[in-house]
Scaffold this motif. Structure first.
Motif, mmCIF file in Angstrom:
data_model
loop_
_atom_site.group_PDB
_atom_site.id
_atom_site.type_symbol
_atom_site.label_atom_id
_atom_site.label_comp_id
_atom_site.label_asym_id
_atom_site.label_seq_id
_atom_site.Cartn_x
_atom_site.Cartn_y
_atom_site.Cartn_z
ATOM 1 N N GLU A 179 0.809 -1.220 0.000
ATOM 2 C CA GLU A 179 0.000 0.000 0.000
ATOM 3 C C GLU A 179 0.845 1.275 0.000
ATOM 4 O OE1 GLU A 179 0.220 -1.534 4.313
ATOM 5 O OE2 GLU A 179 -0.006 -2.353 2.274
ATOM 6 N N ASP A 180 2.157 1.130 0.236
ATOM 7 C CA ASP A 180 3.031 2.302 0.264
ATOM 8 C C ASP A 180 3.830 2.490 -1.022
ATOM 9 O OD1 ASP A 180 2.212 2.789 2.855
ATOM 10 O OD2 ASP A 180 3.900 1.732 3.772
ATOM 11 N N LEU A 181 3.623 1.620 -2.005
ATOM 12 C CA LEU A 181 4.442 1.670 -3.215
ATOM 13 C C LEU A 181 4.058 2.839 -4.116
ATOM 14 C CD1 LEU A 181 4.612 -2.107 -4.221
ATOM 15 C CD2 LEU A 181 6.124 -0.808 -2.711
ATOM 16 N N ILE A 182 5.077 3.528 -4.605
ATOM 17 C CA ILE A 182 4.913 4.553 -5.639
ATOM 18 C C ILE A 182 5.757 4.079 -6.819
ATOM 19 C CG2 ILE A 182 5.210 6.972 -6.252
ATOM 20 C CD1 ILE A 182 5.104 7.605 -3.244
ATOM 21 N N ILE A 183 5.096 3.519 -7.828
ATOM 22 C CA ILE A 183 5.777 2.788 -8.899
ATOM 23 C C ILE A 183 5.938 3.671 -10.134
ATOM 24 C CG2 ILE A 183 5.699 0.754 -10.391
ATOM 25 C CD1 ILE A 183 3.944 -0.590 -8.266
ATOM 26 N N TYR A 184 7.151 3.710 -10.645
ATOM 27 C CA TYR A 184 7.447 4.419 -11.896
ATOM 28 C C TYR A 184 7.835 3.357 -12.926
ATOM 29 C CZ TYR A 184 9.172 8.303 -14.817
ATOM 30 O OH TYR A 184 9.357 9.228 -15.816
ATOM 31 N N GLU A 185 6.980 3.151 -13.930
ATOM 32 C CA GLU A 185 7.283 2.188 -14.988
ATOM 33 C C GLU A 185 8.025 2.896 -16.115
ATOM 34 O OE1 GLU A 185 5.058 -1.195 -17.749
ATOM 35 O OE2 GLU A 185 3.919 0.530 -17.036
ATOM 36 N N LEU A 186 9.087 2.259 -16.611
ATOM 37 C CA LEU A 186 9.866 2.914 -17.661
ATOM 38 C C LEU A 186 10.523 1.889 -18.576
ATOM 39 C CD1 LEU A 186 13.170 2.684 -16.857
ATOM 40 C CD2 LEU A 186 12.424 4.267 -15.082
ATOM 41 N N HIS A 187 10.942 2.379 -19.732
ATOM 42 C CA HIS A 187 11.682 1.599 -20.721
ATOM 43 C C HIS A 187 13.143 2.026 -20.612
ATOM 44 C CE1 HIS A 187 13.182 0.428 -24.728
ATOM 45 N NE2 HIS A 187 12.147 -0.403 -24.791
ATOM 46 N N VAL A 188 14.041 1.077 -20.359
ATOM 47 C CA VAL A 188 15.436 1.417 -20.070
ATOM 48 C C VAL A 188 16.051 2.266 -21.177
ATOM 49 C CG1 VAL A 188 17.764 0.471 -19.795
ATOM 50 C CG2 VAL A 188 15.848 -0.542 -18.552
ATOM 51 N N ARG A 189 15.831 1.896 -22.415
ATOM 52 C CA ARG A 189 16.406 2.669 -23.514
ATOM 53 C C ARG A 189 15.691 4.014 -23.669
ATOM 54 N NH1 ARG A 189 19.522 2.352 -28.071
ATOM 55 N NH2 ARG A 189 18.792 3.502 -29.899
#
Length: 324
Positions: free
Chosen positions: A183-193
């Protein structure tokens, strides 16, 4: 049993670490093993069947593969950048236990060779059996894949994927996992390149794991505590490559996996021969030390081999019915 031989105290050893039960496969510092056979000039013996893939051990390399339907498997050894093997080592029938083939090859220097396999068996497509002993196959458990280290470059004509043995000597130190509550996660999804490839990112190593690590202050400033990486495994960005109105279009996102255990070599800022994965491990280690967990986006329901009409370079050749 030869009196000179001592059993390797291998297996899964359970340790207590920070109150968690952790299982580790531990190899001893010294192994006293003797050859039992000779193949194509190499001393060999049955290997350690529970260690998948190719693993450097004192005195040689342990090779283990699985196939339910195969009738014979050959290990092929190559010099770097050579198209034909300098040695072909068939697994003796008594080196097979159930559906697992395992062999130790002595006196191999992991920096001097690459490897692939050939697998023989029945060809009955109607039953899902498509064995072809003429195909050079990539180890499904390869930890390093050769052939596409530069982004946007196809395998040279007539060449095929091969694997390298990775020396597993990265020092994780006393690193633990943050283990943050969901419940504490702040997730940043990204593409490495994609995250750092543009010059506006201001990094020294754009489009790489090292470039992403340079953006750590930015991510901390945002308050992110999880970075979710879109597929970072070896994949074929040239699959379905085309140009539209002068724009080069790649299979960019990485959901057509070539190898699930090998980091994408085009995502590293420098060559990592036989140390593949170290730049990624360093990224994970540094992020964890700053309270940021690293999640991996993985899709297992398809690979770069596609359907029955797609390429044929690994899983299909080892056992189409098992892997698909």
């Amino acid at each position: 049993m030869d009196s000179r031989e001592t059993h390797m105290p291998h297996g899964v050893i359970t340790e207590r670490e920070k109150g968690e039960q952790v299982e580790k496969l531990v190899l001893p510092r010294t192994i006293h093993l003797v050859p039992m056979d000779y193949l194509d000039g190499f001393a060999v013996r049955p290997g350690f069947y529970e260690i998948n893939g190719a693993t450097a051990i004192p005195g040689g390399v342990n090779f283990t593969v699985y196939s339910h339907g195969a009738t014979a498997i050959e290990l092929l050894l190559f010099r770097r950048e050579k198209t034909e093997p300098f040695a072909i080592l068939p697994f003796p029938e008594h080196y097979r236990i159930g559906n697992v083939y395992s062999m130790i090859v002595f006196q191999l220097n992991i920096e001097e060779f690459e490897y692939a396999y050939r697998v023989d068996g029945p060809y009955e497509p109607g039953k899902g059996l498509v064995f072809d002993r003429n195909k050079y196959l990539l180890d499904p458990y390869a930890k390093a894949v050769t052939g596409q280290s530069q982004w946007g470059e196809s395998l040279p004509s007539g060449q095929h994927y091969r694997a390298r043995v990775v020396k597993d000597d990265f020092d994780w130190g006393d690193m633990g996992q943050p283990l943050l509550p969901m419940e504490d996660l702040i997730i940043y999804e990204l593409h490495v390149r994609g995250f750092t490839k543009d010059p506006s990112s201001g990094v020294l190593h754009p489009g790489t794991f090292a470039g992403l690590m340079e953006k750590l202050p930015y991510l901390l400033e945002l308050g992110v505590n999880v970075v979710e990486l879109m597929p970072i495994f070896e994949f074929d960005e040239m699959q379905d490559y085309r140009e539209v109105d002068g724009e080069k279009l790649y299979n960019y996102w990485g959901y057509n996996t070539v190898s699930f255990f090998a980091p994408n070599t085009s995502y590293t800022s420098s060559k990592e021969y036989n140390r593949e994965g170290n730049e990624l491990k360093n990224l994970i280690q540094v992020f964890n030390r700053h309270g940021i967990e690293v999640y991996l986006d993985v899709v297992f329901n398809h690979t770069a081999e596609g359907n029955e009409n797609g390429p044929f370079f690994s899983f299909k050749g080892f056992d189409n019915n098992i892997y698909y």
